[in-house]
Motif scaffolding. Structure first.
Motif, PDB file in Angstrom:
ATOM      1  N   ILE A 230       0.832  -1.197   0.000  1.00  0.00           N
ATOM      2  CA  ILE A 230       0.000   0.000   0.000  1.00  0.00           C
ATOM      3  C   ILE A 230       0.868   1.249   0.000  1.00  0.00           C
ATOM      4  CG2 ILE A 230      -1.811   1.245   1.236  1.00  0.00           C
ATOM      5  CD1 ILE A 230      -2.500  -1.469   2.597  1.00  0.00           C
ATOM      6  N   SER A 231       0.590   2.136  -0.923  1.00  0.00           N
ATOM      7  CA  SER A 231       1.215   3.460  -0.952  1.00  0.00           C
ATOM      8  C   SER A 231       0.149   4.509  -0.686  1.00  0.00           C
ATOM      9  CB  SER A 231       1.859   3.730  -2.316  1.00  0.00           C
ATOM     10  OG  SER A 231       2.938   2.856  -2.563  1.00  0.00           O
ATOM     11  N   HIS A 232       0.576   5.664  -0.178  1.00  0.00           N
ATOM     12  CA  HIS A 232      -0.363   6.761   0.033  1.00  0.00           C
ATOM     13  C   HIS A 232      -0.663   7.420  -1.304  1.00  0.00           C
ATOM     14  CE1 HIS A 232      -2.263  10.333   1.692  1.00  0.00           C
ATOM     15  NE2 HIS A 232      -2.301   9.711   2.861  1.00  0.00           N
ATOM     16  N   PHE A 233      -1.917   7.852  -1.481  1.00  0.00           N
ATOM     17  CA  PHE A 233      -2.292   8.464  -2.753  1.00  0.00           C
ATOM     18  C   PHE A 233      -1.466   9.718  -3.048  1.00  0.00           C
ATOM     19  CE2 PHE A 233      -4.765  11.254  -5.511  1.00  0.00           C
ATOM     20  CZ  PHE A 233      -4.982  10.399  -6.584  1.00  0.00           C
ATOM     21  N   ASP A 234      -0.950  10.377  -2.025  1.00  0.00           N
ATOM     22  CA  ASP A 234      -0.110  11.551  -2.250  1.00  0.00           C
ATOM     23  C   ASP A 234       1.096  11.228  -3.136  1.00  0.00           C
ATOM     24  OD1 ASP A 234      -1.815  13.042  -0.714  1.00  0.00           O
ATOM     25  OD2 ASP A 234      -0.497  13.145   1.038  1.00  0.00           O
ATOM     26  N   ASP A 235       1.492   9.955  -3.163  1.00  0.00           N
ATOM     27  CA  ASP A 235       2.651   9.538  -3.959  1.00  0.00           C
ATOM     28  C   ASP A 235       2.273   9.070  -5.360  1.00  0.00           C
ATOM     29  OD1 ASP A 235       4.286   9.975  -1.727  1.00  0.00           O
ATOM     30  OD2 ASP A 235       3.925   7.941  -0.977  1.00  0.00           O
ATOM     31  N   PHE A 236       0.975   9.028  -5.660  1.00  0.00           N
ATOM     32  CA  PHE A 236       0.541   8.405  -6.907  1.00  0.00           C
ATOM     33  C   PHE A 236       1.061   9.144  -8.133  1.00  0.00           C
ATOM     34  CE2 PHE A 236      -2.826   8.086 -10.248  1.00  0.00           C
ATOM     35  CZ  PHE A 236      -2.514   6.799 -10.670  1.00  0.00           C
ATOM     36  N   ALA A 237       0.876  10.457  -8.188  1.00  0.00           N
ATOM     37  CA  ALA A 237       1.275  11.213  -9.380  1.00  0.00           C
ATOM     38  C   ALA A 237       2.773  11.061  -9.640  1.00  0.00           C
ATOM     39  CB  ALA A 237       0.902  12.683  -9.224  1.00  0.00           C
ATOM     40  N   THR A 238       3.570  11.080  -8.576  1.00  0.00           N
ATOM     41  CA  THR A 238       5.017  10.935  -8.745  1.00  0.00           C
ATOM     42  C   THR A 238       5.370   9.554  -9.268  1.00  0.00           C
ATOM     43  OG1 THR A 238       5.480  12.531  -6.994  1.00  0.00           O
ATOM     44  CG2 THR A 238       7.235  10.978  -7.555  1.00  0.00           C
ATOM     45  N   GLN A 239       4.752   8.524  -8.692  1.00  0.00           N
ATOM     46  CA  GLN A 239       5.095   7.160  -9.104  1.00  0.00           C
ATOM     47  C   GLN A 239       4.658   6.870 -10.538  1.00  0.00           C
ATOM     48  OE1 GLN A 239       4.667   3.815  -6.519  1.00  0.00           O
ATOM     49  NE2 GLN A 239       4.755   5.032  -4.660  1.00  0.00           N
ATOM     50  N   VAL A 240       3.448   7.305 -10.908  1.00  0.00           N
ATOM     51  CA  VAL A 240       2.962   6.977 -12.244  1.00  0.00           C
ATOM     52  C   VAL A 240       3.674   7.811 -13.304  1.00  0.00           C
ATOM     53  CG1 VAL A 240       1.041   8.620 -12.485  1.00  0.00           C
ATOM     54  CG2 VAL A 240       0.826   6.325 -13.435  1.00  0.00           C
ATOM     55  N   SER A 241       4.326   8.873 -12.899  1.00  0.00           N
ATOM     56  CA  SER A 241       5.069   9.693 -13.863  1.00  0.00           C
ATOM     57  C   SER A 241       6.406   9.076 -14.254  1.00  0.00           C
ATOM     58  CB  SER A 241       5.312  11.093 -13.284  1.00  0.00           C
ATOM     59  OG  SER A 241       6.258  11.054 -12.222  1.00  0.00           O
ATOM     60  N   GLN A 242       6.817   8.043 -13.523  1.00  0.00           N
ATOM     61  CA  GLN A 242       8.098   7.407 -13.837  1.00  0.00           C
ATOM     62  C   GLN A 242       7.985   6.553 -15.096  1.00  0.00           C
ATOM     63  OE1 GLN A 242      10.827   8.253 -11.963  1.00  0.00           O
ATOM     64  NE2 GLN A 242       9.292   9.615 -11.038  1.00  0.00           N
ATOM     65  N   PRO A 243       9.018   6.525 -15.931  1.00  0.00           N
ATOM     66  CA  PRO A 243       8.960   5.699 -17.151  1.00  0.00           C
ATOM     67  C   PRO A 243       8.708   4.228 -16.868  1.00  0.00           C
ATOM     68  CG  PRO A 243      10.778   7.248 -17.252  1.00  0.00           C
ATOM     69  CD  PRO A 243      10.245   7.337 -15.864  1.00  0.00           C
ATOM     70  N   GLU A 244       9.234   3.745 -15.745  1.00  0.00           N
ATOM     71  CA  GLU A 244       9.015   2.349 -15.365  1.00  0.00           C
ATOM     72  C   GLU A 244       7.970   2.300 -14.266  1.00  0.00           C
ATOM     73  OE1 GLU A 244      10.244  -0.186 -16.960  1.00  0.00           O
ATOM     74  OE2 GLU A 244      11.371   1.157 -18.283  1.00  0.00           O
ATOM     75  N   TYR A 245       6.730   2.159 -14.654  1.00  0.00           N
ATOM     76  CA  TYR A 245       5.637   1.981 -13.695  1.00  0.00           C
ATOM     77  C   TYR A 245       5.108   0.575 -13.920  1.00  0.00           C
ATOM     78  CZ  TYR A 245       1.348   2.780 -11.041  1.00  0.00           C
ATOM     79  OH  TYR A 245       0.330   2.700 -10.107  1.00  0.00           O
TER      80      TYR A 245
END
Length: 496
Positions: A230-245
Motif C-alpha cells: 500500500i502506498s499513500h495516494f499523495d505519492d501516486f502522481a510521482t510514481q505513475v510519472s516514472q517511465p518504469e511503472y
C-alpha cells in the motif's frame, strides 16, 4: 483489448446511485454497440416515490452533504426496490418497482441518526451537471456506462468484495466486529478461488499496487494484501510519472474520513455525510496524473462507486448469475440471499485514449466486470461463475491508435454552497457500539497493520485488545494509535 494496454487503474468511491449523480446530465453520445446517436438512461423529471398522501418527484439540484446516512443494508434496499412491506424468500426476490426509496429514508430519519432533521424528499434530489463538472467532463470525453449495477442489493463491504473477487463468500450484510474476528481473523479474508489480486500476482511479480488516502483501504482486509503493498495516494502522481511503472493493476481507494464518528468528515470518498466535492477533486487528480504520465496511451481507468447509498434510481435491477463458489446457507449470510439479483445502478465512467469520445454504453455490467476485464486484458482465468458470465470492458477500446485530443486537465471542482440549516447534526455519540457500518472492517484493517508493524510476540496482545473494543471511541483511539505506528513504519512525518 489491444495488447499494448499495460496498466489498468480502478478508482472506487462510495454510496451514490446513477440517477443521483448523472440522471440529469442530459448526456447523448455514440452507442458503444451500433455507433448510432443515443441518450443515456437518465431522468425525465417525472419519476417519483409516494409516501403517505404525498408524492416526491426527482429534483435537479442535490445538497453537497446529507444530514444522515441513508439506509443501504439488505433490508433497506429490499424496501427501496420492492416497496414498504416487501419480504425476501431465499431465491425469490420480490417484484421490483423502485418505489420505496422515500419510505425507507423516512425510516432512517425517524431513527434520528445524529439528531438530524430532514426533508423526506432529500433522497430524490439529484445533482445538476454544473455541480459535478469533473464527472460530467469524463463522461463526455470517454465512455459512460448507464447499466452498471451493484453486485448485490446491499451494503458497501459485500459489494467491494465482489469488485475484488467476483464473490462476497456468502456475505450479504455489514459484518459485526465479532464476525470479522472469527472470519479468517489475522490472515485476512480469503476466497475459494482467490481474488483478482491473487490471479495477477501469479501472472507477474508486478501484478498490482494499492494507493489509498489513509493507509486503511478496505482491500487491506483481504488475505495476501500486506501493508508493504500500500502506498499513500499523495505519492501516486510521482510514481505513475516514472517511465518504469510496473503495476498491471493499480487499485485506488479514497480516504474514508472519520469512520469512527460516523460522520466520514475529512475524507474524499463521496460518502453522503461528507459530500461530493472532495471526491470530485480525487477523480480529477487521478485522471490528470495518468493522463500526463508516460503510460497514458496504454492505460485504462475505471471510475465507479461501490453501492448506491440509499439514493433513488429509476431502473429496475435485473436478475444476476450467482457466483457458485459458496454453498447456500453460508455462515456469513444473515438473510439467506442467493446472489441471483443485482443491486441498484451506480455511475461508471471508463477512460482510455483508445475509447471514442462521447461513448454511451448500455450493456449490462456489475462489479465483477472488473475481474472480467482484468482476465481479458492479462489472460487470466475466471474467478467465479459471476465474472465468467459478466461483460468486460474490452470492446470499448475500439480505436487502433490512441486519440490525440484528450484533455490534459479537467474542469475545476464546483464551489460548495453552505449546507442547509436543517442539515445541522448533533455531536456524534462516541459511546455507541463499534458495530456500525464499515467501522468493524476498519478496526480489522488497523489490526492487520498493527500486527505488521509489531514484534511477533505482540500478536496475542493485539488480538486481545481488539476483541475488547466495544464503542466507537475505543475504535477511534485504536485506529489513531495504529495510524501513528504506520506513519512511523513508512518514515512519514507526524500528522498535524
Amino acid at each position: 483489448m489491444p495488447t499494448s494496454i499495460t496498466n489498468i487503474f480502478v478508482l472506487m468511491l462510495e454510496n451514490r446511485s446513477f440517477d443521483h449523480m448523472l440522471g440529469f446530465s442530459n448526456l447523448t453520445g455514440m452507442d458503444a454497440v451500433n455507433g448510432q446517436s443515443t441518450p443515456i438512461r437518465g431522468l425525465t423529471g417525472k419519476e417519483a416515490n409516494r409516501h403517505g398522501d404525498s408524492s416526491f418527484e426527482v429534483v435537479a439540484g442535490a445538497d453537497e452533504t446529507m444530514p444522515l446516512d441513508p439506509g443501504h443494508e439488505f433490508p433497506d434496499v429490499l424496501e427501496q426496490l420492492a416497496g414498504p412491506g416487501a419480504s425476501y424468500v431465499a431465491g425469490r426476490y420480490p417484484p421490483i418497482s423502485n418505489s420505496g426509496f422515500v419510505s425507507d429514508y423516512v425510516d432512517s430519519r425517524t431513527a434520528g441518526e445524529g439528531g438530524a432533521t430532514t426533508n423526506c424528499g432529500d433522497i430524490m434530489k439529484c445533482f445538476a451537471p454544473a455541480q459535478l463538472p469533473v464527472l460530467n467532463a469524463l463522461a463526455r470525453e470517454f465512455a459512460v456506462c448507464d447499466s452498471w449495477h451493484c453486485a448485490i442489493p446491499g451494503p458497501t463491504w459485500p459489494n467491494r468484495l465482489f469488485a475484488c473477487a467476483a464473490s462476497s463468500d456468502g456475505l450479504d450484510h455489514s459484518p459485526t466486529s465479532a464476525e470479522i474476528l472469527t472470519w479468517e481473523t489475522l490472515d485476512g479474508v480469503s476466497f475459494t478461488h482467490g481474488t483478482a489480486f491473487d490471479a495477477l500476482k501469479r501472472k507477474s511479480d508486478t501484478g498490482w499496487r494499492i494507493f489509498s488516502g489513509d493507509y486503511f483501504p478496505m482491500a487491506a482486509a483481504l488475505k495476501g494484501v500486506a501493508l508493504a503493498d500500500i502506498s499513500h495516494f499523495d505519492d501516486f502522481a510521482t510514481q505513475v510519472s516514472q517511465p518504469e511503472y510496473p503495476w498491471l493493476l493499480t487499485w485506488i481507494e479514497p480516504s474514508y474520513g472519520d469512520v469512527a464518528a460516523g460522520t466520514f468528515k475529512g475524507g474524499n470518498s463521496q460518502h453522503p455525510r461528507d459530500g461530493v466535492s472532495p471526491g470530485e477533486a480525487l477523480i480529477k487528480a487521478t485522471y490528470e496524473a495518468i493522463r500526463n504520465s508516460p503510460h497514458w496511451n496504454t492505460s485504462l481507468l475505471i471510475v465507479t462507486w461501490d453501492e448506491h447509498g440509499g439514493f433513488y434510481d429509476h431502473v429496475a435491477p435485473p436478475p444476476a448469475i450467482a457466483p457458485g463458489d459458496t454453498p447456500t446457507g453460508s455462515k456469513y449470510s444473515h438473510f439467506g440471499f442467493t446472489f441471483d439479483q443485482y443491486g441498484v445502478r451506480v455511475p461508471a465512467v471508463v477512460v482510455s485514449p483508445r475509447i471514442p469520445r462521447n461513448t454511451v454504453d448500455h450493456r449490462l455490467y456489475d462489479h465483477s466486470s472488473i475481474a472480467a476485464t482484468l482476465a481479458a486484458a492479462f489472460d487470466l482465468g475466471s474467478l467465479t461463475a459471476r465474472d465468467a458470465a459478466a461483460n468486460n470492458l474490452v470492446p470499448l477500446l475500439s480505436l487502433a491508435d490512441a486519440r490525440n485530443d484528450t484533455p490534459s486537465t479537467l474542469p475545476e471542482v464546483a464551489p460548495v454552497p453552505p449546507a442547509p440549516a436543517a442539515h445541522a447534526t448533533a455531536v456524534p455519540d462516541m459511546s455507541g457500539s463499534v458495530d456500525a457500518g464499515t467501522l468493524p472492517l476498519m478496526v480489522h484493517v488497523a489490526m492487520r497493520h498493527d500486527i505488521a508493524t509489531s514484534p511477533a510476540s505482540d500478536r496475542h496482545a493485539i488480538l486481545t485488545r481488539v476483541q475488547a473494543i466495544q464503542t466507537r471511541q475505543q475504535a477511534a483511539d485504536y485506529i489513531a494509535g495504529v495510524r501513528t505506528k504506520v506513519r512511523a513504519a513508512k518514515a512519514l512525518p507526524p500528522q498535524s
